[in-house]
Motif scaffolding. Structure first.
Motif, PDB file in Angstrom:
ATOM      1  N   MET A  86      26.721  -2.340  -3.556  1.00  0.00           N
ATOM      2  CA  MET A  86      27.158  -1.858  -2.255  1.00  0.00           C
ATOM      3  C   MET A  86      26.870  -2.907  -1.171  1.00  0.00           C
ATOM      4  N   PHE A  87      25.660  -3.442  -1.162  1.00  0.00           N
ATOM      5  CA  PHE A  87      25.308  -4.439  -0.152  1.00  0.00           C
ATOM      6  C   PHE A  87      26.124  -5.719  -0.326  1.00  0.00           C
ATOM      7  N   ILE A  88      26.317  -6.128  -1.558  1.00  0.00           N
ATOM      8  CA  ILE A  88      27.072  -7.357  -1.822  1.00  0.00           C
ATOM      9  C   ILE A  88      28.548  -7.167  -1.453  1.00  0.00           C
ATOM     10  N   GLN A  89      29.111  -5.999  -1.738  1.00  0.00           N
ATOM     11  CA  GLN A  89      30.502  -5.743  -1.344  1.00  0.00           C
ATOM     12  C   GLN A  89      30.675  -5.886   0.160  1.00  0.00           C
ATOM     13  N   ILE A  90      29.674  -5.468   0.916  1.00  0.00           N
ATOM     14  CA  ILE A  90      29.756  -5.514   2.375  1.00  0.00           C
ATOM     15  C   ILE A  90      29.512  -6.922   2.912  1.00  0.00           C
ATOM     16  N   LEU A  91      28.512  -7.617   2.372  1.00  0.00           N
ATOM     17  CA  LEU A  91      28.038  -8.852   3.006  1.00  0.00           C
ATOM     18  C   LEU A  91      28.495 -10.157   2.361  1.00  0.00           C
ATOM     19  N   SER A  92      28.773 -10.166   1.087  1.00  0.00           N
ATOM     20  CA  SER A  92      29.147 -11.401   0.407  1.00  0.00           C
ATOM     21  C   SER A  92      30.486 -11.919   0.923  1.00  0.00           C
ATOM     22  N   GLY A  93      30.578 -13.245   1.044  1.00  0.00           N
ATOM     23  CA  GLY A  93      31.824 -13.853   1.478  1.00  0.00           C
ATOM     24  C   GLY A  93      31.956 -13.998   2.984  1.00  0.00           C
ATOM     25  N   HIS A  94      30.863 -13.795   3.691  1.00  0.00           N
ATOM     26  CA  HIS A  94      30.854 -13.946   5.143  1.00  0.00           C
ATOM     27  C   HIS A  94      29.959 -15.116   5.538  1.00  0.00           C
ATOM     28  N   SER A  95      30.051 -15.497   6.787  1.00  0.00           N
ATOM     29  CA  SER A  95      29.233 -16.603   7.267  1.00  0.00           C
ATOM     30  C   SER A  95      27.770 -16.161   7.360  1.00  0.00           C
ATOM     31  N   PRO A  96      26.859 -17.116   7.291  1.00  0.00           N
ATOM     32  CA  PRO A  96      25.450 -16.773   7.440  1.00  0.00           C
ATOM     33  C   PRO A  96      25.164 -16.027   8.746  1.00  0.00           C
ATOM     34  N   LYS A  97      25.802 -16.454   9.818  1.00  0.00           N
ATOM     35  CA  LYS A  97      25.584 -15.800  11.112  1.00  0.00           C
ATOM     36  C   LYS A  97      26.042 -14.339  11.089  1.00  0.00           C
ATOM     37  N   GLU A  98      27.213 -14.101  10.510  1.00  0.00           N
ATOM     38  CA  GLU A  98      27.715 -12.719  10.422  1.00  0.00           C
ATOM     39  C   GLU A  98      26.767 -11.851   9.607  1.00  0.00           C
ATOM     40  N   ILE A  99      26.278 -12.372   8.510  1.00  0.00           N
ATOM     41  CA  ILE A  99      25.382 -11.607   7.645  1.00  0.00           C
ATOM     42  C   ILE A  99      24.058 -11.347   8.354  1.00  0.00           C
ATOM     43  N   ALA A 100      23.491 -12.396   8.946  1.00  0.00           N
ATOM     44  CA  ALA A 100      22.202 -12.258   9.616  1.00  0.00           C
ATOM     45  C   ALA A 100      22.265 -11.271  10.775  1.00  0.00           C
ATOM     46  N   ASN A 101      23.395 -11.228  11.470  1.00  0.00           N
ATOM     47  CA  ASN A 101      23.530 -10.358  12.644  1.00  0.00           C
ATOM     48  C   ASN A 101      24.122  -8.983  12.333  1.00  0.00           C
ATOM     49  N   ALA A 102      24.458  -8.729  11.093  1.00  0.00           N
ATOM     50  CA  ALA A 102      25.114  -7.465  10.740  1.00  0.00           C
ATOM     51  C   ALA A 102      24.197  -6.272  10.990  1.00  0.00           C
ATOM     52  N   ASP A 103      24.738  -5.299  11.686  1.00  0.00           N
ATOM     53  CA  ASP A 103      24.053  -4.013  11.869  1.00  0.00           C
ATOM     54  C   ASP A 103      24.476  -3.139  10.699  1.00  0.00           C
ATOM     55  N   MET A 104      23.564  -2.938   9.775  1.00  0.00           N
ATOM     56  CA  MET A 104      23.901  -2.203   8.549  1.00  0.00           C
ATOM     57  C   MET A 104      23.790  -0.694   8.778  1.00  0.00           C
ATOM     58  N   TYR A 105      24.656  -0.183   9.655  1.00  0.00           N
ATOM     59  CA  TYR A 105      24.674   1.236   9.992  1.00  0.00           C
ATOM     60  C   TYR A 105      25.073   2.112   8.813  1.00  0.00           C
ATOM     61  N   VAL A 106      25.624   1.496   7.771  1.00  0.00           N
ATOM     62  CA  VAL A 106      26.020   2.245   6.589  1.00  0.00           C
ATOM     63  C   VAL A 106      24.839   3.028   6.007  1.00  0.00           C
ATOM     64  N   LEU A 107      23.633   2.479   6.106  1.00  0.00           N
ATOM     65  CA  LEU A 107      22.450   3.154   5.549  1.00  0.00           C
ATOM     66  C   LEU A 107      22.274   4.538   6.156  1.00  0.00           C
ATOM     67  N   ASN A 108      22.405   4.634   7.480  1.00  0.00           N
ATOM     68  CA  ASN A 108      22.270   5.937   8.136  1.00  0.00           C
ATOM     69  C   ASN A 108      23.469   6.831   7.871  1.00  0.00           C
ATOM     70  N   GLU A 109      24.647   6.242   7.906  1.00  0.00           N
ATOM     71  CA  GLU A 109      25.863   7.036   7.771  1.00  0.00           C
ATOM     72  C   GLU A 109      26.000   7.702   6.398  1.00  0.00           C
ATOM     73  N   ILE A 110      25.516   7.048   5.367  1.00  0.00           N
ATOM     74  CA  ILE A 110      25.598   7.671   4.037  1.00  0.00           C
ATOM     75  C   ILE A 110      24.292   8.397   3.685  1.00  0.00           C
ATOM     76  N   ARG A 111      23.396   8.466   4.660  1.00  0.00           N
ATOM     77  CA  ARG A 111      22.136   9.217   4.534  1.00  0.00           C
ATOM     78  C   ARG A 111      21.285   8.731   3.362  1.00  0.00           C
ATOM     79  N   LEU A 112      21.221   7.435   3.196  1.00  0.00           N
ATOM     80  CA  LEU A 112      20.486   6.860   2.074  1.00  0.00           C
ATOM     81  C   LEU A 112      19.029   7.314   2.062  1.00  0.00           C
ATOM     82  N   HIS A 113      18.416   7.393   3.236  1.00  0.00           N
ATOM     83  CA  HIS A 113      17.010   7.808   3.329  1.00  0.00           C
ATOM     84  C   HIS A 113      16.807   9.261   2.888  1.00  0.00           C
TER      85      HIS A 113
END
Length: 147
Positions: A86-113
């Motif tokens: 899941m994380f690799i599908q979202i982040l792989s293939g992007h620039s380092p800056k995009e990855i480093a600055n990504a707000d991974m709101y998906v964690l809250n939205e899919i209620r992972l916690h």
């Protein structure tokens, strides 16, 4: 596709059945994602590529090509493989800056916690942290090469 659109796509997939989902179906869906995991080459299944904070073992490798970061990984459990995928599908293939600055709101939205035990949720955060650390490292390296 940009990182937010990729997150939105995963959120939409979870939204189809999230309210009706029990923990078993949630885990089954995540483990199904693991079947799409770009597997790490065996030469990288080393101590150096183990992610600290994950139990059982999880390996992650990052490659920097054409100003983009590409990840491969593996884990000892189907659930770990699903989280990695899941994380690799979202982040792989992007620039380092995009990855480093990504707000991974998906964690809250899919209620992972809510669905993962606390220790496994901490493992998921460790995976995400390591993915971002690789990106930051490549970002710093590219600054030194440019200067």
């Amino acid at each position: 596709m940009d990182i937010n659109r990729l997150q939105d796509k995963i959120i939409e997939e979870f939204d189809l059945f999230l309210d009706k989902m029990n923990r078993f179906r949630y885990f089954r869906y995540i483990t199904r994602l693991g079947k799409e995991l770009p597997l790490i080459d065996t030469q990288y299944k080393t101590e150096q590529h183990l992610i600290r904070g994950c139990n059982p073992r999880v390996w992650l490798h990052a490659a920097y090509q054409n100003d983009k970061v590409f990840y491969t990984a593996d884990g000892d459990t189907p659930l770990d493989k699903g989280l990695l995928s899941m994380f690799i599908q979202i982040l792989s293939g992007h620039s380092p800056k995009e990855i480093a600055n990504a707000d991974m709101y998906v964690l809250n939205e899919i209620r992972l916690h809510k669905y993962l035990p606390a220790a496994k949720f901490e493992s998921a955060l460790s995976i995400l942290k390591q993915i971002k650390l690789y990106a930051v490292n490549f970002q710093v390296q590219s600054l030194f090469k440019a200067g």
